[in-house]
Design a protein around this motif. Structure first.
Motif, PDB file in Angstrom:
ATOM      1  N   ARG A  43       5.608   4.032   6.056  1.00  0.00           N
ATOM      2  CA  ARG A  43       5.649   4.107   7.512  1.00  0.00           C
ATOM      3  C   ARG A  43       6.179   2.821   8.144  1.00  0.00           C
ATOM      4  O   ARG A  43       6.464   2.798   9.345  1.00  0.00           O
ATOM      5  N   ASN A  64       0.842  -1.185   0.000  1.00  0.00           N
ATOM      6  CA  ASN A  64       0.000   0.000   0.000  1.00  0.00           C
ATOM      7  C   ASN A  64       0.890   1.252   0.000  1.00  0.00           C
ATOM      8  O   ASN A  64       1.709   1.434   0.901  1.00  0.00           O
ATOM      9  N   PRO A  65       0.770   2.124  -1.003  1.00  0.00           N
ATOM     10  CA  PRO A  65       1.658   3.298  -1.073  1.00  0.00           C
ATOM     11  C   PRO A  65       1.503   4.261   0.094  1.00  0.00           C
ATOM     12  O   PRO A  65       2.408   5.046   0.378  1.00  0.00           O
ATOM     13  N   LYS A  66       0.373   4.214   0.805  1.00  0.00           N
ATOM     14  CA  LYS A  66       0.173   5.094   1.949  1.00  0.00           C
ATOM     15  C   LYS A  66       0.752   4.505   3.229  1.00  0.00           C
ATOM     16  O   LYS A  66       1.217   5.233   4.104  1.00  0.00           O
ATOM     17  N   ILE A  67       0.708   3.187   3.347  1.00  0.00           N
ATOM     18  CA  ILE A  67       1.165   2.528   4.579  1.00  0.00           C
ATOM     19  C   ILE A  67       2.630   2.109   4.473  1.00  0.00           C
ATOM     20  O   ILE A  67       3.365   2.151   5.459  1.00  0.00           O
ATOM     21  N   LYS A  68       3.064   1.707   3.285  1.00  0.00           N
ATOM     22  CA  LYS A  68       4.410   1.159   3.107  1.00  0.00           C
ATOM     23  C   LYS A  68       5.514   2.092   3.599  1.00  0.00           C
ATOM     24  O   LYS A  68       6.457   1.626   4.253  1.00  0.00           O
TER      25      LYS A  68
END
Length: 452
Positions: free
Chosen positions: A314, A308-312
């Motif tokens: 972090r 996931n580009p939003k979670i990765k």
């Protein structure tokens, strides 16, 4: 020589209608007679025997720089560690190594089953070749160990060996497998059903691995690293796609909890699916449900968390979803007695410690040469291709000939420790690079994790 023939390389500038200049090259055409008339044969400088010997001896001069270059060429890790920045590189290498080490465990066990051997032998492949590659390999980002394509090819050779040798084998009277503890003091002996056939499979796999190593060693000494130039991308991609079909076929029976015979030859997929569809009425419902749940769990975590580009960004490291699935599956199987109450097949006991070194069966080598040659070429092509892709991305070069030597050493050493052919893994290499691994120090962290 005639005047018109001596005007070589005469260039004429012609201005076209649109104002652009056009260069015209006018050169005479020679036949052998005109060439002999216009040009004299060159004279090679004469050298005496003494001067020739002196020139040859100067090339063999052993200086400090020469020895240093030779040592750094044989052991590339020295040059990598020479410029190693502990502050900036070590934290990334530790995280990457732990991540890859976690992946080695489920992948090693699963890919070990592809060869027809017990899963524990896949764990050995995740340890011994990895250590050897640390000293001899030139790529900083590839992850050596088990790989589906190599395991399938070894499995094919194992099937042929079992069909050829049958039950007649000099080690069949020995129904135990010796495993030494890490400290080399305690020895545990385990027995299993079909120990004779398991021993034949292991001996064939070890003979194939040794022969693959010897072939790659010969190629490395002969400087044949350039052969990867002639392996086109469509060829490698087609081969990998075909291997994926074989991997799917080999695992579909385990998903449904049914048994089929192992076949070899051109029509083995046809025969396998024939047996599969024939035995579908005997599907184990609990095994099928557990398999579907695991696949959905793996797909969900990998797609919506790890990728996931939003979670990765972090995440310090990807969620070790494979290891989580193995641990949860083991606990549920043990707590619910799935094998006793529902007939779910289990892997069984995994021996603790290191295998006792033993010499491969040299009498089997003539029967596995053809398979070993094909495996050595394919493994080399896949591993070097992966190494070159990552090396180009991070602006460094790998030495194809030294890589051959490294792969050869990995397989030769592995053949004495009950391990089969190793290769660079595409999935683990990409994870190792994406997590932020910088150098081969990743390997030390990875094998330390697997050893524990």
């Amino acid at each position: 020589m005639k005047k018109e023939d001596s005007e070589l390389g005469e260039s004429l500038i012609d201005i076209t209608e649109n104002g652009h200049a056009k260069m015209v090259i006018d050169r005479p055409i020679f036949n052998q007679q005109k060439l002999d008339e216009g040009f004299e044969a060159g004279v090679r400088p004469q050298s005496s025997l003494k001067s020739s010997c002196r020139k040859a001896c100067s090339k063999c001069a052993c200086s400090k720089t020469c020895c240093k270059n030779f040592l750094f060429g044989i052991f590339p890790f020295l040059s990598i560690l020479k410029g190693y920045n502990v502050k900036s590189d070590l934290p990334s290498d530790i995280i990457s190594g732990l991540t890859v080490g976690i992946m080695h465990i489920p992948q090693g066990m699963a890919y070990g089953m592809l060869t027809g051997l017990d899963p524990v032998y896949g764990l050995y492949v995740s340890f011994f070749p990895v250590i050897v590659y640390f000293f001899l390999g030139t790529s900083r980002h590839v992850s050596m160990g088990t790989f589906a394509v190599a395991c399938l090819m070894v499995g094919s050779a194992v099937d042929k060996g079992v069909a050829k040798f049958g039950g007649v084998f000099e080690g069949c009277n020995d129904t135990t497998v010796s495993i030494a503890d890490v400290n080399g003091t305690n020895v545990t002996q385990i027995g299993s059903t079909g120990a004779c056939q398991d021993e034949i499979k292991l001996q064939v796999a070890m003979a194939v691995t040794l022969m693959v190593g010897l072939i790659q060693l010969g190629m490395g000494v002969a400087q044949l690293g350039f052969i990867t130039t002639y392996l086109s991308d469509p060829l490698v991609s087609g081969f990998t796609t075909g291997a994926a079909c074989h991997v799917f076929t080999s695992q579909i029976t385990h998903v449904f909890g049914i048994s089929t015979a192992r076949y070899s030859g051109a029509l083995k997929l046809v025969y396998t699916y024939r047996d599969f569809f024939t035995n579908i009425p005997h599907t184990n419902a609990v095994t099928l449900i557990a398999s579907v749940i695991c696949m959905v769990f793996l797909y969900t975590i990998k797609t919506y968390i790890n990728q996931n580009p939003k979670i990765k960004p972090r995440l310090k490291m990807p969620v070790p979803v494979e290891l989580i699935a193995v641990v949860l599956g083991t606990l549920i199987s043990y707590g619910a007695n799935l094998q006793r109450d529902f007939g779910v097949t289990q892997v069984g006991d995994i021996p603790v410690g290191m295998p006792i070194p033993k010499v491969p069966n040299f009498s089997m080598i003539p029967d596995v040469i053809a398979d070993a040659f094909a495996i050595s070429i394919v493994v080399f092509a896949i591993s070097v291709s992966m190494g070159k892709i990552l090396a180009k991305k991070y602006d460094y070069e790998i030495n194809s000939n030294q890589e051959l030597i490294a792969y050869a050493a990995c397989n030769i050493v592995s053949s004495f420790f009950s391990a089969f052919v190793s290769s660079a893994s595409l999935s683990r290499s990409l994870v190792q690079e994406n997590v932020g691994g910088k150098t081969q120090v990743i390997i030390i962290t990875s094998v330390t994790k697997d050893l524990n």
